[in-house]
Design a protein around this motif. Structure first.
Motif, PDB file in Angstrom:
ATOM      1  N   ILE A 206       0.836  -1.205   0.000  1.00  0.00           N
ATOM      2  CA  ILE A 206       0.000   0.000   0.000  1.00  0.00           C
ATOM      3  C   ILE A 206       0.870   1.254   0.000  1.00  0.00           C
ATOM      4  CG2 ILE A 206      -1.724   1.330   1.285  1.00  0.00           C
ATOM      5  CD1 ILE A 206      -2.833  -1.343   2.313  1.00  0.00           C
ATOM      6  N   VAL A 207       1.945   1.229   0.779  1.00  0.00           N
ATOM      7  CA  VAL A 207       2.872   2.370   0.795  1.00  0.00           C
ATOM      8  C   VAL A 207       3.479   2.565  -0.591  1.00  0.00           C
ATOM      9  CG1 VAL A 207       5.093   3.196   1.684  1.00  0.00           C
ATOM     10  CG2 VAL A 207       3.391   2.264   3.257  1.00  0.00           C
TER      11      VAL A 207
ATOM     12  N   ALA B 215       3.463  10.870  -6.611  1.00  0.00           N
ATOM     13  CA  ALA B 215       4.310  11.446  -7.659  1.00  0.00           C
ATOM     14  C   ALA B 215       3.515  11.769  -8.919  1.00  0.00           C
ATOM     15  CB  ALA B 215       5.446  10.484  -7.992  1.00  0.00           C
ATOM     16  N   LEU B 216       2.676  10.837  -9.342  1.00  0.00           N
ATOM     17  CA  LEU B 216       1.930  11.015 -10.585  1.00  0.00           C
ATOM     18  C   LEU B 216       0.774  11.995 -10.424  1.00  0.00           C
ATOM     19  CD1 LEU B 216       1.838   7.288 -11.779  1.00  0.00           C
ATOM     20  CD2 LEU B 216       3.179   9.145 -12.771  1.00  0.00           C
ATOM     21  N   GLU B 217       0.076  11.899  -9.309  1.00  0.00           N
ATOM     22  CA  GLU B 217      -1.112  12.740  -9.149  1.00  0.00           C
ATOM     23  C   GLU B 217      -0.737  14.200  -8.893  1.00  0.00           C
ATOM     24  OE1 GLU B 217      -5.510  12.177  -7.140  1.00  0.00           O
ATOM     25  OE2 GLU B 217      -4.106  10.508  -7.166  1.00  0.00           O
ATOM     26  N   ARG B 218       0.392  14.426  -8.266  1.00  0.00           N
ATOM     27  CA  ARG B 218       0.861  15.800  -8.090  1.00  0.00           C
ATOM     28  C   ARG B 218       1.048  16.466  -9.456  1.00  0.00           C
ATOM     29  NH1 ARG B 218       6.256  17.860  -4.774  1.00  0.00           N
ATOM     30  NH2 ARG B 218       6.011  20.069  -5.261  1.00  0.00           N
ATOM     31  N   THR B 219       1.677  15.747 -10.365  1.00  0.00           N
ATOM     32  CA  THR B 219       1.868  16.273 -11.718  1.00  0.00           C
ATOM     33  C   THR B 219       0.534  16.503 -12.412  1.00  0.00           C
ATOM     34  OG1 THR B 219       3.983  15.116 -11.914  1.00  0.00           O
ATOM     35  CG2 THR B 219       2.934  15.821 -13.966  1.00  0.00           C
ATOM     36  N   ALA B 220      -0.371  15.540 -12.293  1.00  0.00           N
ATOM     37  CA  ALA B 220      -1.676  15.640 -12.952  1.00  0.00           C
ATOM     38  C   ALA B 220      -2.470  16.839 -12.448  1.00  0.00           C
ATOM     39  CB  ALA B 220      -2.469  14.352 -12.730  1.00  0.00           C
TER      40      ALA B 220
ATOM     41  N   HIS C 297      -2.224   9.911 -18.211  1.00  0.00           N
ATOM     42  CA  HIS C 297      -3.449   9.142 -17.994  1.00  0.00           C
ATOM     43  C   HIS C 297      -3.233   7.676 -18.350  1.00  0.00           C
ATOM     44  CE1 HIS C 297      -7.848   8.157 -19.083  1.00  0.00           C
ATOM     45  NE2 HIS C 297      -7.720   8.132 -17.772  1.00  0.00           N
ATOM     46  N   ARG C 298      -2.458   7.450 -19.424  1.00  0.00           N
ATOM     47  CA  ARG C 298      -2.188   6.079 -19.855  1.00  0.00           C
ATOM     48  C   ARG C 298      -1.364   5.322 -18.819  1.00  0.00           C
ATOM     49  NH1 ARG C 298       0.407   6.187 -25.478  1.00  0.00           N
ATOM     50  NH2 ARG C 298      -1.333   7.634 -25.751  1.00  0.00           N
ATOM     51  N   ILE C 299      -0.435   6.012 -18.169  1.00  0.00           N
ATOM     52  CA  ILE C 299       0.367   5.375 -17.118  1.00  0.00           C
ATOM     53  C   ILE C 299      -0.530   4.867 -15.999  1.00  0.00           C
ATOM     54  CG2 ILE C 299       2.045   5.803 -15.276  1.00  0.00           C
ATOM     55  CD1 ILE C 299       3.470   7.720 -17.227  1.00  0.00           C
ATOM     56  N   PHE C 300      -1.487   5.703 -15.600  1.00  0.00           N
ATOM     57  CA  PHE C 300      -2.438   5.282 -14.561  1.00  0.00           C
ATOM     58  C   PHE C 300      -3.227   4.059 -15.017  1.00  0.00           C
ATOM     59  CE2 PHE C 300      -1.749   9.312 -12.419  1.00  0.00           C
ATOM     60  CZ  PHE C 300      -2.016   9.009 -11.090  1.00  0.00           C
TER      61      PHE C 300
ATOM     62  N   ASP D  25       3.266   5.866  -2.908  1.00  0.00           N
ATOM     63  CA  ASP D  25       4.448   6.566  -3.430  1.00  0.00           C
ATOM     64  C   ASP D  25       4.257   6.901  -4.906  1.00  0.00           C
ATOM     65  OD1 ASP D  25       5.998   6.744  -1.144  1.00  0.00           O
ATOM     66  OD2 ASP D  25       6.983   4.804  -1.457  1.00  0.00           O
ATOM     67  N   CYS D  26       3.807   5.906  -5.661  1.00  0.00           N
ATOM     68  CA  CYS D  26       3.554   6.122  -7.093  1.00  0.00           C
ATOM     69  C   CYS D  26       2.431   7.122  -7.298  1.00  0.00           C
ATOM     70  CB  CYS D  26       3.196   4.803  -7.774  1.00  0.00           C
ATOM     71  SG  CYS D  26       4.518   3.580  -7.788  1.00  0.00           S
TER      72      CYS D  26
END
Length: 212
Positions: A79-80, A88-93, A147-150, A84-85
Motif C-alpha cells: 500500500i505504501v 508522484a503522478l497525481e501531483r503532476t496531474a 493518464h495512460r500510465i495510470f 508513493d507512485c
C-alpha cells in the motif's frame, strides 16, 4: 456470433466481479468459488474464467498454492508503494489540470461532494465520488501519456480496491480545499494540497508498519 456473445458475457462478468471486490462483497483474502460465483452471475464458467483472467492482470485477484483463486490482499508495504507512485503522478496531474481547469470542471467536482455536506455520509457512495474526483483530474490533465500510465499500471483500480483508509468526514474537507485552490487557478497550492491529502494516508500505514 457465439464468440462475440461470450466476450460480452466475459466483460459483464468482469464488471460485476470487480464491483464485488471494490465493495468488499468479495473480501480481501477470500477464495473465489468459481462454480458458485458463475451460478450467482447466471453465466457459465467459460466467460467467468475470462473475467477472472482480466482481474488477475489488474492485480485484484491472484492464484495461491493450495488455495486456488483468491481476492488480492495488499500488505501495508504494498500500500505504501502504491501511494508513493500515486503521490508522484497525481501531483503532476493536478498541477497540469489547474493550469487548464474550466468553470464547468469546478462545477463538476463540487457536484461530486455536495450530497455529503449536509449530514451522514454513506461510505460506499462517498468512495465512488472520491474515485471519480481523482480520476476526473487525471483524465482532464491534458497529458494523455500520464493518464495512460495510470491505466496501464492499474493504479487507480488497486486504489479503489483498498477502500476508504481514513474517515470520510476528514477527507471531505481536504477535497473541498483542493477544489477551492483549483477554482483560484493556484497550481502550486493545489499540488501542495493533493500531496498532503495523499501523504497523510501513507503516513498512517507507515505508522502501522512501525508499530508491528
Amino acid at each position: 456470433m457465439a464468440k462475440i456473445f461470450n466476450n460480452e458475457l466475459s466483460l459483464q462478468a468482469y464488471k460485476e466481479v470487480r464491483e464485488m471486490i471494490i465493495s468488499k462483497k468479495l473480501a480481501p483474502g477470500q477464495k473465489i468459488v468459481q462454480d458458485k460465483l458463475a451460478e450467482n452471475l447466471g453465466i457459465s464458467r467459460t466467460p467467468l474464467r475470462s473475467a477472472l483472467q482480466m482481474l488477475e492482470g489488474e492485480g485484484l485477484i491472484e492464484s495461491a498454492p493450495k488455495k486456488g483463486v483468491i481476492v488480492k490482499e495488499f500488505s501495508n508495504h504494498e500500500i505504501v508503494e502504491i501511494y508513493d507512485c500515486r503521490i508522484a503522478l497525481e501531483r503532476t496531474a493536478v498541477g497540469l489540470f489547474a493550469d487548464r481547469v474550466s468553470d464547468s470542471d469546478i462545477e463538476k467536482l463540487r457536484s461530486l461532494f455536495e450530497p455529503f455536506l449536509k449530514g451522514d455520509i454513506d461510505d460506499f457512495e462517498y468512495q465512488k465520488a472520491d474515485a471519480e474526483f481523482h480520476d476526473y483530474m487525471i483524465r482532464n490533465s491534458g497529458n494523455s501519456f500520464l493518464h495512460r500510465i495510470f491505466q496501464q499500471s492499474n493504479l487507480l483500480v488497486c486504489i479503489d480496491s483498498l477502500g476508504l483508509l481514513r474517515p470520510s468526514k476528514e477527507t471531505l474537507t481536504e477535497h473541498i480545499e483542493i477544489i477551492d485552490a483549483l477554482e483560484k487557478r493556484d497550481a502550486n497550492l493545489a499540488e501542495s494540497l493533493i500531496v498532503s491529502h495523499l501523504d497523510i494516508t501513507k503516513q498512517l500505514i507507515l505508522n502501522e508498519i512501525n508499530e508491528h
